[in-house]
Design a protein around this motif. Structure first.
Motif, PDB file in Angstrom:
ATOM      1  N   PHE A 224     -13.385  -6.767  30.421  1.00  0.00           N
ATOM      2  CA  PHE A 224     -14.262  -5.739  29.860  1.00  0.00           C
ATOM      3  C   PHE A 224     -13.958  -4.351  30.425  1.00  0.00           C
ATOM      4  CE2 PHE A 224     -16.825  -9.017  27.926  1.00  0.00           C
ATOM      5  CZ  PHE A 224     -17.418  -8.374  26.853  1.00  0.00           C
ATOM      6  N   VAL A 225     -13.625  -4.260  31.713  1.00  0.00           N
ATOM      7  CA  VAL A 225     -13.440  -2.917  32.283  1.00  0.00           C
ATOM      8  C   VAL A 225     -12.037  -2.355  32.042  1.00  0.00           C
ATOM      9  CG1 VAL A 225     -15.190  -3.267  34.055  1.00  0.00           C
ATOM     10  CG2 VAL A 225     -12.789  -3.681  34.636  1.00  0.00           C
ATOM     11  N   GLU A 226     -11.052  -3.233  31.772  1.00  0.00           N
ATOM     12  CA  GLU A 226      -9.706  -2.684  31.590  1.00  0.00           C
ATOM     13  C   GLU A 226      -9.464  -2.188  30.164  1.00  0.00           C
ATOM     14  OE1 GLU A 226      -6.906  -5.629  32.829  1.00  0.00           O
ATOM     15  OE2 GLU A 226      -6.934  -6.663  30.904  1.00  0.00           O
ATOM     16  N   GLY A 227     -10.354  -2.509  29.240  1.00  0.00           N
ATOM     17  CA  GLY A 227     -10.283  -1.939  27.900  1.00  0.00           C
ATOM     18  C   GLY A 227     -11.516  -1.074  27.659  1.00  0.00           C
ATOM     19  N   ASN A 228     -11.725  -0.702  26.413  1.00  0.00           N
ATOM     20  CA  ASN A 228     -12.950   0.030  26.058  1.00  0.00           C
ATOM     21  C   ASN A 228     -13.722  -0.823  25.052  1.00  0.00           C
ATOM     22  OD1 ASN A 228     -12.434   2.488  27.562  1.00  0.00           O
ATOM     23  ND2 ASN A 228     -10.789   2.860  26.088  1.00  0.00           N
ATOM     24  N   HIS A 229     -14.685  -1.574  25.562  1.00  0.00           N
ATOM     25  CA  HIS A 229     -15.432  -2.520  24.727  1.00  0.00           C
ATOM     26  C   HIS A 229     -16.870  -2.020  24.558  1.00  0.00           C
ATOM     27  CE1 HIS A 229     -12.209  -5.525  24.910  1.00  0.00           C
ATOM     28  NE2 HIS A 229     -12.039  -5.097  26.151  1.00  0.00           N
ATOM     29  N   PHE A 230     -17.127  -1.403  23.424  1.00  0.00           N
ATOM     30  CA  PHE A 230     -18.465  -0.882  23.152  1.00  0.00           C
ATOM     31  C   PHE A 230     -19.113  -1.771  22.094  1.00  0.00           C
ATOM     32  CE2 PHE A 230     -15.765   2.839  24.269  1.00  0.00           C
ATOM     33  CZ  PHE A 230     -16.272   3.024  25.545  1.00  0.00           C
ATOM     34  N   CYS A 231     -19.574  -2.920  22.546  1.00  0.00           N
ATOM     35  CA  CYS A 231     -20.033  -3.969  21.617  1.00  0.00           C
ATOM     36  C   CYS A 231     -21.064  -3.494  20.586  1.00  0.00           C
ATOM     37  CB  CYS A 231     -20.585  -5.159  22.387  1.00  0.00           C
ATOM     38  SG  CYS A 231     -19.346  -6.007  23.386  1.00  0.00           S
ATOM     39  N   PRO A 232     -22.074  -2.727  20.960  1.00  0.00           N
ATOM     40  CA  PRO A 232     -23.104  -2.407  19.961  1.00  0.00           C
ATOM     41  C   PRO A 232     -22.563  -1.685  18.726  1.00  0.00           C
ATOM     42  CG  PRO A 232     -23.894  -1.913  22.157  1.00  0.00           C
ATOM     43  CD  PRO A 232     -22.432  -2.223  22.289  1.00  0.00           C
ATOM     44  N   SER A 233     -21.454  -0.931  18.881  1.00  0.00           N
ATOM     45  CA  SER A 233     -20.940  -0.201  17.719  1.00  0.00           C
ATOM     46  C   SER A 233     -19.664  -0.823  17.157  1.00  0.00           C
ATOM     47  CB  SER A 233     -20.660   1.260  18.102  1.00  0.00           C
ATOM     48  OG  SER A 233     -19.700   1.300  19.141  1.00  0.00           O
ATOM     49  N   CYS A 234     -19.267  -1.969  17.679  1.00  0.00           N
ATOM     50  CA  CYS A 234     -17.998  -2.587  17.254  1.00  0.00           C
ATOM     51  C   CYS A 234     -18.209  -3.426  15.993  1.00  0.00           C
ATOM     52  CB  CYS A 234     -17.450  -3.461  18.383  1.00  0.00           C
ATOM     53  SG  CYS A 234     -15.931  -4.332  17.948  1.00  0.00           S
TER      54      CYS A 234
ATOM     55  N   LEU B 166      -8.706  -4.886  12.398  1.00  0.00           N
ATOM     56  CA  LEU B 166      -9.902  -4.874  11.541  1.00  0.00           C
ATOM     57  C   LEU B 166      -9.526  -4.549  10.099  1.00  0.00           C
ATOM     58  CD1 LEU B 166     -12.181  -2.800  13.929  1.00  0.00           C
ATOM     59  CD2 LEU B 166     -12.342  -5.256  13.505  1.00  0.00           C
ATOM     60  N   HIS B 167     -10.104  -5.265   9.169  1.00  0.00           N
ATOM     61  CA  HIS B 167      -9.847  -5.008   7.758  1.00  0.00           C
ATOM     62  C   HIS B 167     -10.732  -3.859   7.282  1.00  0.00           C
ATOM     63  CE1 HIS B 167      -7.477  -8.763   6.809  1.00  0.00           C
ATOM     64  NE2 HIS B 167      -7.857  -8.936   8.072  1.00  0.00           N
ATOM     65  N   LYS B 168     -10.123  -2.883   6.690  1.00  0.00           N
ATOM     66  CA  LYS B 168     -10.884  -1.724   6.221  1.00  0.00           C
ATOM     67  C   LYS B 168     -11.832  -2.121   5.077  1.00  0.00           C
ATOM     68  CE  LYS B 168      -7.593   1.870   7.525  1.00  0.00           C
ATOM     69  NZ  LYS B 168      -6.680   2.933   7.059  1.00  0.00           N
ATOM     70  N   ARG B 169     -12.888  -1.378   4.937  1.00  0.00           N
ATOM     71  CA  ARG B 169     -13.902  -1.558   3.875  1.00  0.00           C
ATOM     72  C   ARG B 169     -14.655  -2.886   3.984  1.00  0.00           C
ATOM     73  NH1 ARG B 169      -9.389   0.658   2.130  1.00  0.00           N
ATOM     74  NH2 ARG B 169      -8.517  -1.316   1.453  1.00  0.00           N
ATOM     75  N   GLN B 170     -14.547  -3.560   5.157  1.00  0.00           N
ATOM     76  CA  GLN B 170     -15.283  -4.809   5.332  1.00  0.00           C
ATOM     77  C   GLN B 170     -16.181  -4.790   6.568  1.00  0.00           C
ATOM     78  OE1 GLN B 170     -12.710  -8.258   5.120  1.00  0.00           O
ATOM     79  NE2 GLN B 170     -11.493  -7.327   3.503  1.00  0.00           N
ATOM     80  N   GLY B 171     -16.244  -3.637   7.227  1.00  0.00           N
ATOM     81  CA  GLY B 171     -17.015  -3.527   8.460  1.00  0.00           C
ATOM     82  C   GLY B 171     -18.475  -3.866   8.264  1.00  0.00           C
TER      83      GLY B 171
END
Ligand code: FES
Length: 237
Positions: A92-102, A207-212
Motif C-alpha cells: 500500500f505505501v509503495e504505490g498510490n492506492h486511494f481506494c475510495p476514489s478508485c 481499466l476499461h474506459k466508459r465502464q467505471g
C-alpha cells in the motif's frame, strides 16, 4: 496399502498429487491460502509473498513450494496472517492506492485482502511515487499508481496474447511497469480491450474506459463475501 499422499495444513490432512504445490493442493481440498501474484492459468511467480506459510520452522511461498508427504504446514495462524498484513502494508505505501476514489474499489484483490486480513492502517510512511497515468488508448486507461508488480499483465500479454505489451523495469523502489513501445504509450501498441492482459489485473492498473463504477456498491465482487470465500467459490465452478 494406499499410496495416497497427504500433508497437514493447520492440522488438517490435505491429499495431493505429485507435482502439486502446497497452494494448489490446499485449494483443491477447499482450503484458502491468500495470494495475489498467483493465478491458476500461469506458472507460479513467487513475487508477492502473500501466500507465505510456515513449514518446518521456515517461511516459504506456498504457490512455489512442492507439496511433500507428511509435511506440516501452518497458514491460517496469527503469525502468518501478521506477516501477510505487513506485506500488504508495504504494497500500500509503495504505490498510490486511494481506494475510495478508485474505479476498482470493491473488485480489487489488494483491497479485499486488506479487509479480510484486518489491515487497519498502512503503518509505514507512504512513498508517494510519481507515476503518470497513460490515457492514450481509446478503450483502456493505465494507472500505474496501483501496480503491485505481479506481472500478470506481462505474462498474459507475452504468453497468451503473443503481443509482449508490458514489462517491468528498474529495481528496488524504482521498479515500475512500462509499455513496450518507443513512445511508451499504450496507443502506440496493438493492445486491445479484449486481450487477456486487459482483463487480468488484480488491482486497478488496467481499466476499461466508459465502464467505471458500472457495478454499484452492493453488487461488486467483494461486497457481500470476503475474498477468502469468493476465491474458493471460483474453485468449485
Ligand atoms: Fe505466492 Fe504471490 S501468491 S508469491
Amino acid at each position: 496399502m494406499s499410496d495416497t499422499k497427504k500433508f497437514l495444513l493447520d492440522g488438517k490432512p490435505v491429499v495431493f498429487q505429485d507435482g502439486q504445490t502446497i497452494l494448489e493442493a490446499a485449494r483443491q481440498a477447499g482450503h484458502y491460502i491468500p495470494h495475489l501474484c498467483w493465478h491458476p492459468d500461469f506458472p507460479a511467480h513467487g513475487s508477492c509473498k502473500l501466500c507465505i506459510v510456515k513449514v518446518g520452522g521456515r517461511h516459504v511461498s506456498s504457490c512455489a513450494m512442492p507439496a511433500k508427504e507428511g509435511m506440516e504446514v501452518e497458514s491460517n495462524t496469527p503469525e502468518m496472517n501478521g506477516e501477510r498484513r505487513a506485506l500488504l502494508q508495504m504494497l500500500f505505501v509503495e504505490g498510490n492506492h486511494f481506494c475510495p476514489s478508485c474505479e476498482k474499489s470493491g473488485n480489487c484483490q489488494l483491497q479485499a485482502l486488506a479487509y479480510d486480513l484486518e489491515m487497519l492502517s498502512a503503518h509505514f510512511n507512504h512513498f508517494y511515487p510519481n507515476r503518470p497515468v497513460d490515457a492514450s488508448h481509446p478503450d483502456v486507461l493505465l494507472d500505474f499508481n496501483r501496480c503491485i508488480f505481479c506481472e500478470l499483465c506481462v505474462r498474459a500479454s507475452r504468453d497468451i496474447d503473443g503481443k509482449n505489451i508490458f514489462a517491468l523495469t528498474d529495481r528496488g523502489i524504482h521498479k515500475h511497469l512500462v509499455v513496450n513501445a518507443e513512445s511508451g504509450r499504450l496507443a502506440d501498441t496493438d493492445f486491445a480491450a479484449s486481450d487477456r492482459a486487459a482483463n487480468i489485473c488484480p488491482v486497478g492498473v488496467i481499466l476499461h474506459k466508459r465502464q467505471g463504477f458500472a457495478r454499484p456498491i452492493g453488487e461488486r465482487d467483494y461486497d457481500a463475501k470476503p475474498i477468502s470465500v469468493v476465491a474458493m467459490e471460483e474453485v468449485e465452478k
